[in-house]
Scaffold this motif. Structure first.
Motif, PDB file in Angstrom:
ATOM      1  N   LEU A  78      27.691  60.348 -43.923  1.00 27.29           N
ATOM      2  CA  LEU A  78      27.347  59.247 -43.018  1.00 27.29           C
ATOM      3  C   LEU A  78      26.731  59.776 -41.720  1.00 27.29           C
ATOM      4  O   LEU A  78      25.778  59.188 -41.190  1.00 27.29           O
ATOM      5  N   ASP A  79      27.267  60.908 -41.220  1.00 28.17           N
ATOM      6  CA  ASP A  79      26.670  61.512 -40.020  1.00 28.17           C
ATOM      7  C   ASP A  79      25.241  61.978 -40.297  1.00 28.17           C
ATOM      8  O   ASP A  79      24.334  61.812 -39.460  1.00 28.17           O
ATOM      9  N   VAL A  80      25.027  62.563 -41.480  1.00 27.22           N
ATOM     10  CA  VAL A  80      23.676  63.021 -41.854  1.00 27.22           C
ATOM     11  C   VAL A  80      22.723  61.836 -41.924  1.00 27.22           C
ATOM     12  O   VAL A  80      21.578  61.886 -41.423  1.00 27.22           O
ATOM     13  N   CYS A  81      23.184  60.760 -42.530  1.00 21.82           N
ATOM     14  CA  CYS A  81      22.352  59.565 -42.680  1.00 21.82           C
ATOM     15  C   CYS A  81      21.969  59.008 -41.305  1.00 21.82           C
ATOM     16  O   CYS A  81      20.822  58.610 -41.061  1.00 21.82           O
TER      17      CYS A  81
ATOM     18  N   LEU B 156      24.741  55.329 -48.866  1.00 23.89           N
ATOM     19  CA  LEU B 156      24.481  56.760 -48.969  1.00 23.89           C
ATOM     20  C   LEU B 156      23.695  57.076 -50.231  1.00 23.89           C
ATOM     21  O   LEU B 156      23.853  56.415 -51.262  1.00 23.89           O
ATOM     22  N   GLN B 157      22.864  58.076 -50.126  1.00 30.47           N
ATOM     23  CA  GLN B 157      22.069  58.527 -51.252  1.00 30.47           C
ATOM     24  C   GLN B 157      22.487  59.957 -51.619  1.00 30.47           C
ATOM     25  O   GLN B 157      23.129  60.646 -50.812  1.00 30.47           O
ATOM     26  N   PRO B 158      22.107  60.422 -52.806  1.00 25.32           N
ATOM     27  CA  PRO B 158      22.473  61.789 -53.204  1.00 25.32           C
ATOM     28  C   PRO B 158      22.008  62.853 -52.226  1.00 25.32           C
ATOM     29  O   PRO B 158      22.704  63.852 -52.011  1.00 25.32           O
ATOM     30  N   LYS B 159      20.844  62.655 -51.598  1.00 24.46           N
ATOM     31  CA  LYS B 159      20.368  63.662 -50.639  1.00 24.46           C
ATOM     32  C   LYS B 159      21.317  63.780 -49.449  1.00 24.46           C
ATOM     33  O   LYS B 159      21.515  64.865 -48.912  1.00 24.46           O
ATOM     34  N   HIS B 160      21.904  62.670 -49.034  1.00 23.12           N
ATOM     35  CA  HIS B 160      22.870  62.710 -47.937  1.00 23.12           C
ATOM     36  C   HIS B 160      24.128  63.495 -48.346  1.00 23.12           C
ATOM     37  O   HIS B 160      24.656  64.292 -47.544  1.00 23.12           O
ATOM     38  N   MET B 161      24.557  63.266 -49.554  1.00 21.60           N
ATOM     39  CA  MET B 161      25.759  63.956 -50.036  1.00 21.60           C
ATOM     40  C   MET B 161      25.497  65.462 -50.162  1.00 21.60           C
ATOM     41  O   MET B 161      26.333  66.278 -49.784  1.00 21.60           O
ATOM     42  N   ARG B 162      24.305  65.827 -50.700  1.00 22.90           N
ATOM     43  CA  ARG B 162      23.988  67.255 -50.840  1.00 22.90           C
ATOM     44  C   ARG B 162      23.905  67.944 -49.481  1.00 22.90           C
ATOM     45  O   ARG B 162      24.385  69.059 -49.302  1.00 22.90           O
ATOM     46  N   GLU B 163      23.282  67.265 -48.507  1.00 29.70           N
ATOM     47  CA  GLU B 163      23.192  67.840 -47.164  1.00 29.70           C
ATOM     48  C   GLU B 163      24.578  67.966 -46.520  1.00 29.70           C
ATOM     49  O   GLU B 163      24.858  68.953 -45.828  1.00 29.70           O
TER      50      GLU B 163
ATOM     51  N   GLU C  69      36.155  63.580 -46.497  1.00 27.07           N
ATOM     52  CA  GLU C  69      35.451  64.443 -45.546  1.00 27.07           C
ATOM     53  C   GLU C  69      33.960  64.531 -45.884  1.00 27.07           C
ATOM     54  O   GLU C  69      33.096  64.502 -44.989  1.00 27.07           O
ATOM     55  N   ILE C  70      33.649  64.630 -47.177  1.00 26.75           N
ATOM     56  CA  ILE C  70      32.231  64.710 -47.579  1.00 26.75           C
ATOM     57  C   ILE C  70      31.509  63.406 -47.241  1.00 26.75           C
ATOM     58  O   ILE C  70      30.359  63.417 -46.752  1.00 26.75           O
ATOM     59  N   VAL C  71      32.172  62.279 -47.478  1.00 27.37           N
ATOM     60  CA  VAL C  71      31.540  60.983 -47.182  1.00 27.37           C
ATOM     61  C   VAL C  71      31.306  60.833 -45.684  1.00 27.37           C
ATOM     62  O   VAL C  71      30.249  60.344 -45.240  1.00 27.37           O
ATOM     63  N   GLU C  72      32.279  61.247 -44.863  1.00 27.61           N
ATOM     64  CA  GLU C  72      32.090  61.160 -43.403  1.00 27.61           C
ATOM     65  C   GLU C  72      30.907  62.011 -42.944  1.00 27.61           C
ATOM     66  O   GLU C  72      30.092  61.578 -42.126  1.00 27.61           O
TER      67      GLU C  72
END
Length: 204
Positions: free
Chosen positions: A163-166, A175-182, A157-160
């Motif tokens: 990916l939407d944030v990216c 993906l980068q850490p900023k995408h995961m944090r957001e 769920e976090i990865v999906e």
């Protein structure tokens, strides 16, 4: 006139005889009930035996009925799991067919990603250590398997979301850490991730 001395002796024997006759009557009366008592006892015992036999027959009939109902109930219980198994098999077969159609329509890249997703799993030893450190008690292997599966779904769920944030930011994977944090921040704002730092105060 008759001599009274002669009359007296004649009257006395009659009285004695009548007295003698009166005495045997109570004896006969006493003998009568004594003789009738065993007959009454026999009648009562026979009636009690009949009642007992009727009760036994009623109990036997009830037991037969209970056995019949229990047999029917057991047959129903046997039929219900069989029906459930058949339904589950049908559902499983339908799902398998759907997955086969879906996988057959994958491109090579999607097929590789799907294979990686199927192979990926969290190490059970690490999950077990983490659970034991939090709970302070040992857990069974089934709990470890369940928690590793839940952890895999959570990570997916976090990865999906990442990916939407990216995509929204106009950037391309990886993906980068900023995408995961957001992604984590957005899921927390939707209350899909529990916030451990925030404690709700019920009473002030």
């Amino acid at each position: 006139m008759a001599d009274p001395a002669r009359i007296k002796p004649e009257v006395k024997p009659e009285r004695t005889t009548s007295a003698n006759e009166d005495h045997p009557k109570p004896e006969a009366a006493e003998d009568g009930p004594a003789a009738s008592k065993p007959a009454d006892v026999n009648k009562e015992s026979s009636s009690q035996d009949q009642v007992k036999q009727e009760e036994k027959s009623d109990v036997a009939a009830e037991e037969d009925e209970e056995e019949g109902t229990s047999d029917q109930a057991s047959k129903r219980l046997k039929l219900e799991p069989e029906k459930k198994k058949e339904r589950r098999q049908k559902v499983d077969e339908d799902e398998i067919q759907k997955m086969q159609v879906l996988v057959s329509s994958f491109s090579e890249e999607q097929l590789n990603r799907y294979e990686m997703y199927r192979r990926s799993a969290f190490p059970k030893a690490a999950i077990k250590r983490l659970i034991q450190s939090i709970t302070g008690s040992s857990v069974s292997q089934n709990v470890v398997i369940a928690m590793s599966g839940i952890s895999k779904v959570f990570a997916g769920e976090i990865v999906e979301e990442a990916l939407d944030v990216c995509e929204k930011w106009g950037e391309t994977p990886p993906l980068q850490p900023k995408h995961m944090r957001e992604a984590v921040r957005r899921l927390k704002s939707r209350a899909q991730i529990p916030n451990t730092k925030y404690k709700q105060i019920l009473f002030q």
